[in-house]
Design an enzyme around this catalytic site. Structure first.
Site, mmCIF file in Angstrom:
data_model
loop_
_atom_site.group_PDB
_atom_site.id
_atom_site.type_symbol
_atom_site.label_atom_id
_atom_site.label_comp_id
_atom_site.label_asym_id
_atom_site.label_seq_id
_atom_site.Cartn_x
_atom_site.Cartn_y
_atom_site.Cartn_z
ATOM 1 C CD GLU A 15 -2.702 -1.380 1.232
ATOM 2 O OE1 GLU A 15 -3.562 -2.040 1.834
ATOM 3 O OE2 GLU A 15 -1.738 -0.839 1.813
ATOM 4 C CG HIS B 36 -8.324 -2.097 1.460
ATOM 5 N ND1 HIS B 36 -7.900 -3.165 0.704
ATOM 6 C CD2 HIS B 36 -7.218 -1.616 2.085
ATOM 7 C CE1 HIS B 36 -6.590 -3.338 0.866
ATOM 8 N NE2 HIS B 36 -6.159 -2.397 1.691
ATOM 9 C CG ASN C 246 -0.383 3.158 1.685
ATOM 10 O OD1 ASN C 246 -0.894 3.510 0.628
ATOM 11 N ND2 ASN C 246 -0.498 1.930 2.168
ATOM 12 C CD GLU D 199 -3.611 0.915 7.779
ATOM 13 O OE1 GLU D 199 -3.688 0.441 8.919
ATOM 14 O OE2 GLU D 199 -3.871 0.266 6.754
ATOM 15 C CG ASP E 262 -9.341 -5.119 -1.583
ATOM 16 O OD1 ASP E 262 -9.908 -4.170 -1.006
ATOM 17 O OD2 ASP E 262 -8.506 -5.847 -0.998
HETATM 18 O O1 LIG Z 1 -2.028 -10.972 4.360
HETATM 19 C C1 LIG Z 1 -2.596 -9.819 4.937
HETATM 20 C C2 LIG Z 1 -2.158 -8.584 4.174
HETATM 21 O O2 LIG Z 1 -2.681 -8.606 2.863
HETATM 22 C C3 LIG Z 1 -2.684 -7.355 4.883
HETATM 23 O O3 LIG Z 1 -2.226 -6.202 4.233
HETATM 24 C C4 LIG Z 1 -2.797 -4.996 4.739
HETATM 25 C C5 LIG Z 1 -4.222 -4.795 4.244
HETATM 26 O O4 LIG Z 1 -4.578 -3.432 4.107
HETATM 27 C C6 LIG Z 1 -3.951 -2.438 4.883
HETATM 28 O O5 LIG Z 1 -4.452 -2.359 6.186
HETATM 29 C C7 LIG Z 1 -5.853 -2.479 6.389
HETATM 30 C C8 LIG Z 1 -6.625 -1.444 5.628
HETATM 31 O O6 LIG Z 1 -8.009 -1.608 5.873
HETATM 32 C C9 LIG Z 1 -8.391 -1.491 7.249
HETATM 33 O O7 LIG Z 1 -9.753 -1.696 7.332
HETATM 34 C C10 LIG Z 1 -10.554 -0.641 6.826
HETATM 35 C C11 LIG Z 1 -11.580 -0.250 7.870
HETATM 36 O O8 LIG Z 1 -12.405 0.763 7.327
HETATM 37 C C12 LIG Z 1 -13.135 0.350 6.182
HETATM 38 O O9 LIG Z 1 -13.969 1.413 5.773
HETATM 39 C C13 LIG Z 1 -12.175 0.000 5.063
HETATM 40 O O10 LIG Z 1 -12.895 -0.462 3.935
HETATM 41 C C14 LIG Z 1 -11.226 -1.070 5.548
HETATM 42 O O11 LIG Z 1 -10.238 -1.317 4.541
HETATM 43 C C15 LIG Z 1 -7.670 -2.513 8.071
HETATM 44 O O12 LIG Z 1 -7.988 -2.332 9.436
HETATM 45 C C16 LIG Z 1 -6.160 -2.404 7.862
HETATM 46 O O13 LIG Z 1 -5.493 -3.443 8.545
HETATM 47 C C17 LIG Z 1 -2.468 -2.576 5.010
HETATM 48 O O14 LIG Z 1 -1.813 -1.424 4.474
HETATM 49 C C18 LIG Z 1 -1.944 -3.825 4.324
HETATM 50 O O15 LIG Z 1 -0.600 -4.038 4.707
HETATM 51 O O16 LIG Z 1 -2.206 -7.336 6.233
HETATM 52 C C19 LIG Z 1 -2.643 -8.454 7.023
HETATM 53 C C20 LIG Z 1 -2.137 -9.734 6.387
HETATM 54 O O17 LIG Z 1 -2.650 -10.845 7.089
#
Ligand SMILES: O[C@@H]1[C@@H](O)[C@H](O[C@@H]2CO[C@@H](O[C@@H]3CO[C@@H](O[C@@H]4CO[C@@H](O)[C@H](O)[C@H]4O)[C@H](O)[C@H]3O)[C@H](O)[C@H]2O)OC[C@H]1O
Length: 417
Positions: free
Chosen positions: A265, A233, A197, A156, A267
């Protein structure tokens, strides 16, 4: 045919057909491998491993040929204070993968989030922060050397408009922190595939283009980058799920740069409680994503961000959202979603919607080593790029094709170079 002791034993285990080629258990991973991919996998985390039913499902290699630590290899866990490294949690996940015969995606070395404050607020100058960055990467990648199929080296680094995200590394070092990170990782483990990533790069647009530019940047610095991870995601019925052709076009823009892609990742969340219509749409969306990866040769695999809603990160991050995964909060398969993924990989038997059991795990584990090398390259008489080079149940050729070598014979992580 006169039954032999082996055929009697296999029949007792419910395995029918030729005794020399028992059919691999059907599942998300075996279907992905049959479609030419390296794995279908799941993220996991240390606390949930004490849930025995959950662990049995995760360890079922018919469904999951790869696992990714969701948190336990991040900077705040590994180096919570400067120069103090703690691998206990990460080792639990790495050891589990090895025990189960599963591949390991290692996540993640450099991320602005889950970064300890001693890094973020340390006030380090350029050369000191470079040295901190290199030391962290060298130490961690060396610790897991030979165990990681992939490393998510940088996570990111981009804003939505494709500009660089402002973080302590960018502010202090500039964009060069990215190739510096890749070079350090490559030096510490030349065999690991190194990935950039990010999320919202699954569809064409400025952020996807910027991620492609990161590939070019790393290469321009003379550093190695092997792949780009699309987190995926997604939201039910929303961006990123529209069509297989949209996925393939965007993925091909990356592979044209000479790198692999992976969905890292996945979901697909919805408003909870999920309606029947949302689940039906979600099943279609999962099939679209899998169809995109299936259609692109250099899309090497798909990882879901844990496999059950019981341990999904979504509800704690996106209020009122959830139900994003193929197993529900009671560890029961959502048959519509699960079968959509199965069938998107290729036709075959359907799930009956059962809860994971230890028996299923044992059967799947036993058959994985047979299933993993069953790729087109094995059929043509050469060892697959990844998989066992001899031993551990692999019955194919023990050498790589002419001009390449098997890195580690009799080892799941061996590869032809
Ligand atoms: O226990 C959890 C872990 O599972 C968590 O892992 C991270 C989750 O995803 C990755 O970082 C996030 C990716 O999504 C971003 O939000 C997006 C905002 O735009 C939307 O369009 C999109 O749908 C969303 O996914 C988050 O802001 C990111 O944090 C990251 O690579 C994993 O490591 O980490 C937190 C723990 O508590």
């Amino acid at each position: 045919m006169i039954p032999t002791a082996l055929t009697v034993l296999l029949a007792a285990l419910g395995v029918t057909g030729s005794p020399v080629e028992p059919r691999a258990a059907d599942g998300l991973n075996t279907r992905a491998v049959a479609a030419g991919k390296q794995y279908f996998g799941s993220a996991t985390d240390n606390p949930e491993l004490s849930d025995t039913a959950y662990l049995a499902g995760l360890s079922n290699t018919a469904d999951f040929g790869q696992i990714t630590p969701g948190n336990s290899m991040k900077w705040d866990t590994i180096e919570p204070s400067r120069g103090t490294f703690s691998y206990t949690k990460g080792d639990v996940i790495a050891d589990l993968a090895a025990k189960n015969g599963q591949l390991l995606r290692c996540h993640t070395l450099v991320w602005y989030n889950q970064l300890p404050s001693w890094v973020t607020n340390g006030g380090f100058d350029n050369s000191t922060l470079i040295s901190i960055l290199q030391n962290h990467i060298t130490n961690e990648v060396t610790h897991y050397k030979g165990k990681c199929l992939h490393w998510d080296v940088v996570n990111e680094a981009l804003n939505e408009d494709g500009t660089y995200r402002t973080n302590v590394f960018y502010t202090t070092i500039g964009p060069a922190y990215i190739p510096i990170a890749f070079a350090a990782a490559a030096a510490a483990d030349p065999s690991a595939k190194l990935y950039y990533n990010d999320y919202n790069i699954e569809a064409a647009g400025s952020k996807s283009t910027a991620a492609q530019n990161i590939v070019k940047l790393v290469k321009a610095y003379g550093a190695k980058i092997d792949g780009v991870g699309m987190q995926a995601h997604l939201i039910v019925g929303s961006t990123g799920s529209e069509s297989v052709s949209a996925w393939t076009a965007n993925m091909n823009a990356f592979t044209a740069l000479g790198v692999d892609v992976a969905i890292t990742e996945l979901d697909i969340r919805t408003t909870t409680p999920a309606t029947a219509a949302a689940v039906t749409q979600q099943a279609k969306d999962y099939a679209t994503v899998i169809g995109g990866c299936k259609a692109v040769t250099r899309c090497v695999g798909v990882t879901i961000w844990d496999y059950t809603d019981k341990y999904s990160w979504i509800p704690s991050t996106f209020s009122g959202q959830g139900a994003a995964l193929p197993w529900d909060e009671n560890l029961v398969k959502k048959t519509e979603v699960y079968n959509a993924i199965l069938n998107a990989w290729g036709t075959g038997r359907h799930s009956t919607g059962t809860t994971p059991t230890a028996t299923a795990t044992a059967t799947a584990t036993k058959t994985t080593t047979t299933a993993a090398p069953a790729t087109s390259s094995a059929a043509s008489g050469t060892v697959p790029k990844w998989g066992q080079c001899g031993g551990n149940g692999w019955t194919g050729p023990t050498q790589c094709e002419a001009g390449s070598t098997c890195t580690k014979a009799n080892d799941y992580y061996s590869q032809c170079l």
